[in-house]
Design an enzyme around this catalytic site. Structure first.
Site, PDB file in Angstrom:
ATOM      1  N   HIS A 123      36.365  38.631  46.433  1.00  0.00           N
ATOM      2  CA  HIS A 123      36.841  39.651  47.379  1.00  0.00           C
ATOM      3  C   HIS A 123      36.319  41.002  46.913  1.00  0.00           C
ATOM      4  O   HIS A 123      35.586  41.084  45.898  1.00  0.00           O
ATOM      5  CB  HIS A 123      38.367  39.616  47.465  1.00  0.00           C
ATOM      6  N   HIS A 133      36.376  41.959  43.108  1.00  0.00           N
ATOM      7  CA  HIS A 133      35.275  41.442  42.296  1.00  0.00           C
ATOM      8  C   HIS A 133      33.991  42.250  42.556  1.00  0.00           C
ATOM      9  O   HIS A 133      33.259  42.574  41.634  1.00  0.00           O
ATOM     10  CB  HIS A 133      34.973  39.977  42.648  1.00  0.00           C
ATOM     11  N   ASP A 142      44.137  42.684  35.967  1.00  0.00           N
ATOM     12  CA  ASP A 142      44.617  41.812  34.888  1.00  0.00           C
ATOM     13  C   ASP A 142      44.661  42.654  33.622  1.00  0.00           C
ATOM     14  O   ASP A 142      43.851  42.482  32.709  1.00  0.00           O
ATOM     15  CB  ASP A 142      43.685  40.608  34.756  1.00  0.00           C
ATOM     16  N   VAL A 159      41.402  47.294  42.983  1.00  0.00           N
ATOM     17  CA  VAL A 159      41.077  47.492  44.403  1.00  0.00           C
ATOM     18  C   VAL A 159      42.211  46.872  45.231  1.00  0.00           C
ATOM     19  O   VAL A 159      42.646  45.750  44.963  1.00  0.00           O
ATOM     20  CB  VAL A 159      39.720  46.840  44.769  1.00  0.00           C
TER      21      VAL A 159
HETATM   22  P1  AMP Z   1      39.312  36.293  38.620  1.00  0.00           P
HETATM   23  O1  AMP Z   1      38.276  35.705  39.513  1.00  0.00           O
HETATM   24  O2  AMP Z   1      40.651  36.392  39.222  1.00  0.00           O
HETATM   25  O3  AMP Z   1      39.304  35.663  37.245  1.00  0.00           O
HETATM   26  O4  AMP Z   1      38.874  37.798  38.390  1.00  0.00           O
HETATM   27  C1  AMP Z   1      37.597  38.127  37.881  1.00  0.00           C
HETATM   28  C2  AMP Z   1      37.597  39.594  37.525  1.00  0.00           C
HETATM   29  O5  AMP Z   1      37.851  40.371  38.701  1.00  0.00           O
HETATM   30  C3  AMP Z   1      38.683  39.962  36.505  1.00  0.00           C
HETATM   31  O6  AMP Z   1      38.153  40.897  35.590  1.00  0.00           O
HETATM   32  C4  AMP Z   1      39.745  40.578  37.380  1.00  0.00           C
HETATM   33  O7  AMP Z   1      40.564  41.496  36.692  1.00  0.00           O
HETATM   34  C5  AMP Z   1      38.905  41.276  38.429  1.00  0.00           C
HETATM   35  N1  AMP Z   1      39.691  41.536  39.628  1.00  0.00           N
HETATM   36  C6  AMP Z   1      40.420  40.632  40.340  1.00  0.00           C
HETATM   37  N2  AMP Z   1      41.079  41.239  41.353  1.00  0.00           N
HETATM   38  C7  AMP Z   1      40.757  42.563  41.273  1.00  0.00           C
HETATM   39  C8  AMP Z   1      41.125  43.728  42.026  1.00  0.00           C
HETATM   40  N3  AMP Z   1      41.958  43.656  43.067  1.00  0.00           N
HETATM   41  N4  AMP Z   1      40.613  44.913  41.652  1.00  0.00           N
HETATM   42  C9  AMP Z   1      39.775  45.002  40.583  1.00  0.00           C
HETATM   43  N5  AMP Z   1      39.388  43.949  39.831  1.00  0.00           N
HETATM   44  C10 AMP Z   1      39.872  42.744  40.168  1.00  0.00           C
END
Ligand code: AMP
Length: 279
Positions: free
Chosen positions: A34, A37, A150, A176
């Site tokens: 999204h 990312h 996170d 975001v």
């Molecule tokens: P994930 O796919 O959930 O493991 O996330 C991959 C990376 O994207 C991690 O560093 C998350 O912290 C970051 N991330 C996920 N959601 C958001 C968001 N809403 N805003 C900023 N970074 C994000």
């Protein structure tokens, strides 16, 4: 620019990266991408010569097998989004590529792994440290980009990098949000409409709490947030703590001299959502 490459094996990936040289920016993800990312990818694109994004749903960081099974997997759409964002390389490995043998490595993160997400999801951060250290070993990035969404995970990764003396710069990026304030998350796509409607209450309450901390006690602010969110009937607060942003100790007074972060986990039906805000 050359077409985006998609590799499934470590050998193909490392051979390609080694041939290119330059500053490598790395964004580890679990896919179902999204705009959150993509904000990390865009930052890496601005700051690095080559942008590598991994898409890997890491089994060792899931404490709940049902959560692992239900985690959304949308590689084709993800690849299109990454290509449009100017990514050079997508690494989408199998579990066997990442873990040729069972990974029994155990890290000790002290208190950071014992509170909040660490307390609720046993073994989760050990699994995160396993996969990110393994990915760093393969990709050898100059810089790696992580979201403050996170917040506790970022602290774990910074500590893991320090413990293993890995030569990489960890870059934190802001959360975001959707227009409603809801923090973007891959899990949002699993929310039924009635939950999606009330989920913005999480950030609304956090924002109000940050403002109320000027005049109210820590305990009063914590009750305010729990009551406000649970008024919706559909949302259930698992925890809400205001912590010292470096040590993750809970604060007892807003007068304490430290950076503070309010961290929350909420169940929207079966789906668990997390968010945080600076106090
Ligand atoms: P994930 O796919 O959930 O493991 O996330 C991959 C990376 O994207 C991690 O560093 C998350 O912290 C970051 N991330 C996920 N959601 C958001 C968001 N809403 N805003 C900023 N970074 C994000």
């Amino acid at each position: 620019m050359a077409d985006m490459k998609i590799f499934e094996t470590c050998n193909e990936l490392t051979t390609y990266i080694n041939l290119q040289g330059g500053k490598v920016g790395f964004v580890p993800t679990m896919g179902a991408l999204h705009a959150g990312h993509i904000s990390l990818v865009e930052r890496a694109r601005r700051e690095c010569d080559m942008v590598v994004v991994s898409v890997f749903v890491n089994p060792t960081q899931f404490n709940d097998p049902k959560d692992l099974e239900n985690y959304p997997r949308t590689l084709e759409v993800d690849a299109k989004m990454l290509e449009a964002a100017g990514v050079d390389v997508v690494f989408a490995p199998t579990v066997e590529q990442i873990y040729p043998e069972t990974d029994n490595r155990q890290f000790d993160f002290g208190l950071i792994d014992k509170v909040l997400e660490g307390a609720m999801r046993k073994g989760h951060f050990n699994g995160v440290a396993q996969v990110v250290s393994r990915l760093f070993d393969i990709v050898k990035p100059t810089c790696a980009y992580f979201g403050e969404k996170d917040f506790q995970q970022m602290a774990i990764i910074a500590d893991m990098v320090r413990q293993l003396s890995i030569d990489v710069e960890i870059v934190g990026c802001p959360i975001v949000r959707a227009e409603s304030g809801l923090a973007l998350s891959s899990r949002n796509m699993l929310l039924k409409p009635e939950y999606l409607e009330v989920a913005p209450l999480i950030y609304k309450s956090l924002s109000e709490a940050a403002a109320l901390s000027e005049t109210m006690s820590v305990e009063a602010v914590k009750s305010y947030v729990a009551n406000k969110i649970e008024e919706s009937k559909l949302l259930k607060v698992e925890y809400f703590e205001i912590v010292n942003a470096s040590t993750f100790e809970s604060i007892t007074s807003f007068e304490q001299e430290c950076n503070k972060r309010g961290c929350i986990a909420v169940y929207a039906g079966e789906i668990r959502l997390i968010d945080n805000i600076k106090f």
